[in-house]
Structures are given as C-alpha cells and as structure tokens.
Design a protein around this motif. Structure first.
Motif, PDB file in Angstrom:
ATOM      1  N   MET A  86       0.837  -1.171   0.000  1.00 40.45           N
ATOM      2  CA  MET A  86       0.000   0.000   0.000  1.00 40.45           C
ATOM      3  C   MET A  86       0.885   1.239   0.000  1.00 40.45           C
ATOM      4  O   MET A  86       1.932   1.253   0.623  1.00 40.45           O
ATOM      5  CB  MET A  86      -0.970  -0.096   1.161  1.00 40.45           C
ATOM      6  N   LEU A  87       0.439   2.226  -0.700  1.00 42.85           N
ATOM      7  CA  LEU A  87       1.243   3.439  -0.790  1.00 42.85           C
ATOM      8  C   LEU A  87       1.180   4.237   0.499  1.00 42.85           C
ATOM      9  O   LEU A  87       2.193   4.602   1.064  1.00 42.85           O
ATOM     10  CB  LEU A  87       0.775   4.295  -1.966  1.00 42.85           C
ATOM     11  N   LEU A  88      -0.012   4.567   0.958  1.00 39.85           N
ATOM     12  CA  LEU A  88      -0.179   5.276   2.226  1.00 39.85           C
ATOM     13  C   LEU A  88      -1.189   4.513   3.076  1.00 39.85           C
ATOM     14  O   LEU A  88      -2.372   4.488   2.759  1.00 39.85           O
ATOM     15  CB  LEU A  88      -0.680   6.708   2.003  1.00 39.85           C
ATOM     16  N   PRO A  89      -0.748   3.876   4.152  1.00 39.70           N
ATOM     17  CA  PRO A  89      -1.666   3.073   4.956  1.00 39.70           C
ATOM     18  C   PRO A  89      -2.661   3.931   5.728  1.00 39.70           C
ATOM     19  O   PRO A  89      -2.381   5.071   6.080  1.00 39.70           O
ATOM     20  CB  PRO A  89      -0.737   2.330   5.911  1.00 39.70           C
ATOM     21  N   LEU A  98       5.028   0.683   7.027  1.00 37.29           N
ATOM     22  CA  LEU A  98       4.254  -0.186   6.150  1.00 37.29           C
ATOM     23  C   LEU A  98       4.049   0.392   4.752  1.00 37.29           C
ATOM     24  O   LEU A  98       3.552  -0.303   3.877  1.00 37.29           O
ATOM     25  CB  LEU A  98       2.881  -0.483   6.775  1.00 37.29           C
ATOM     26  N   CYS A  99       4.406   1.646   4.540  1.00 38.02           N
ATOM     27  CA  CYS A  99       4.110   2.253   3.244  1.00 38.02           C
ATOM     28  C   CYS A  99       5.300   2.124   2.280  1.00 38.02           C
ATOM     29  O   CYS A  99       6.449   2.021   2.680  1.00 38.02           O
ATOM     30  CB  CYS A  99       3.663   3.700   3.401  1.00 38.02           C
ATOM     31  N   ILE A 100       4.973   2.172   1.009  1.00 39.19           N
ATOM     32  CA  ILE A 100       5.967   2.014  -0.056  1.00 39.19           C
ATOM     33  C   ILE A 100       6.932   3.200  -0.076  1.00 39.19           C
ATOM     34  O   ILE A 100       8.122   3.031  -0.326  1.00 39.19           O
ATOM     35  CB  ILE A 100       5.263   1.854  -1.421  1.00 39.19           C
ATOM     36  N   TYR A 101       6.450   4.395   0.204  1.00 36.07           N
ATOM     37  CA  TYR A 101       7.318   5.565   0.192  1.00 36.07           C
ATOM     38  C   TYR A 101       8.430   5.445   1.235  1.00 36.07           C
ATOM     39  O   TYR A 101       9.591   5.716   0.954  1.00 36.07           O
ATOM     40  CB  TYR A 101       6.519   6.846   0.454  1.00 36.07           C
ATOM     41  N   TYR A 102       8.063   5.061   2.425  1.00 37.24           N
ATOM     42  CA  TYR A 102       9.043   4.923   3.513  1.00 37.24           C
ATOM     43  C   TYR A 102      10.036   3.808   3.207  1.00 37.24           C
ATOM     44  O   TYR A 102      11.251   3.991   3.313  1.00 37.24           O
ATOM     45  CB  TYR A 102       8.319   4.649   4.834  1.00 37.24           C
ATOM     46  N   ASN A 103       9.525   2.649   2.822  1.00 39.47           N
ATOM     47  CA  ASN A 103      10.409   1.527   2.517  1.00 39.47           C
ATOM     48  C   ASN A 103      11.263   1.805   1.284  1.00 39.47           C
ATOM     49  O   ASN A 103      12.413   1.376   1.213  1.00 39.47           O
ATOM     50  CB  ASN A 103       9.585   0.253   2.333  1.00 39.47           C
ATOM     51  N   LEU A 116      16.572   3.215  -1.046  1.00 35.05           N
ATOM     52  CA  LEU A 116      17.407   4.241  -1.674  1.00 35.05           C
ATOM     53  C   LEU A 116      18.616   4.564  -0.804  1.00 35.05           C
ATOM     54  O   LEU A 116      19.743   4.677  -1.305  1.00 35.05           O
ATOM     55  CB  LEU A 116      16.574   5.496  -1.922  1.00 35.05           C
ATOM     56  N   LYS A 117      18.411   4.670   0.490  1.00 35.82           N
ATOM     57  CA  LYS A 117      19.511   4.933   1.412  1.00 35.82           C
ATOM     58  C   LYS A 117      20.545   3.809   1.350  1.00 35.82           C
ATOM     59  O   LYS A 117      21.747   4.059   1.295  1.00 35.82           O
ATOM     60  CB  LYS A 117      18.961   5.067   2.831  1.00 35.82           C
ATOM     61  N   GLU A 118      20.088   2.573   1.317  1.00 40.09           N
ATOM     62  CA  GLU A 118      20.996   1.428   1.243  1.00 40.09           C
ATOM     63  C   GLU A 118      21.786   1.438  -0.063  1.00 40.09           C
ATOM     64  O   GLU A 118      22.988   1.172  -0.081  1.00 40.09           O
ATOM     65  CB  GLU A 118      20.198   0.129   1.375  1.00 40.09           C
TER      66      GLU A 118
END
Length: 75
Positions: A1-4, A11-16, A21-23
């Motif tokens: 889900m994009l924004l839970p 749980l959201c795609i933006y955060y993950n 990206l950081k990794e």
C-alpha cells in the motif's frame, strides 16, 4: 500500500523505498537478492514490498536493474 490508513510509516511504499534508496547510496550496486538480504537484516520487509519499492524507484527514474541483474542508481 502506498499510504496506509493506520498511518504506520514502516508499512508504506514511500518509507520503505526511501530505506532502499539509502541502502543503495551507501553500498552502490548490488544483486537484487543481496540487496534484499541487507534490507531484511535492518528491518522487517516482505519480498513483495521490496519488489514494489523497486518498481516505484524505477518508475520515478531513481533506480534500475542492469544487464547483470544488479540494482543500481540512475545517473
């Protein structure tokens, strides 16, 4: 889900996607499975969420998978 609905950012795609990206910025190009293993060590993320994050990063032209199957940042 994009924004839970319950507003848990982990749980959201933006955060993950940001964690992915950081990794990638820290380690450079990696194979898909080694990148997933590194992310999984740091946080609980399902493989389907991982793939959705890669798709999102590809769609916004930030990351791509090269011919060797490695995930890398777009230049």
């Amino acid at each position: 889900m994009l924004l839970p609905d319950n507003m848990q950012p982990e749980l959201c795609i933006y955060y993950n996607g940001a964690m992915l990206l950081k990794e990638l910025k820290e380690t450079g190009r990696q194979s898909i499975f080694s990148l997933y293993q590194r992310i999984k060590e740091k946080r609980e993320m399902s493989f389907s969420t991982f793939i959705l994050c890669l798709d999102w990063l590809y769609l916004i032209n930030v990351a791509q998978v090269n011919e060797k199957g490695e995930v890398e940042l777009c230049s």
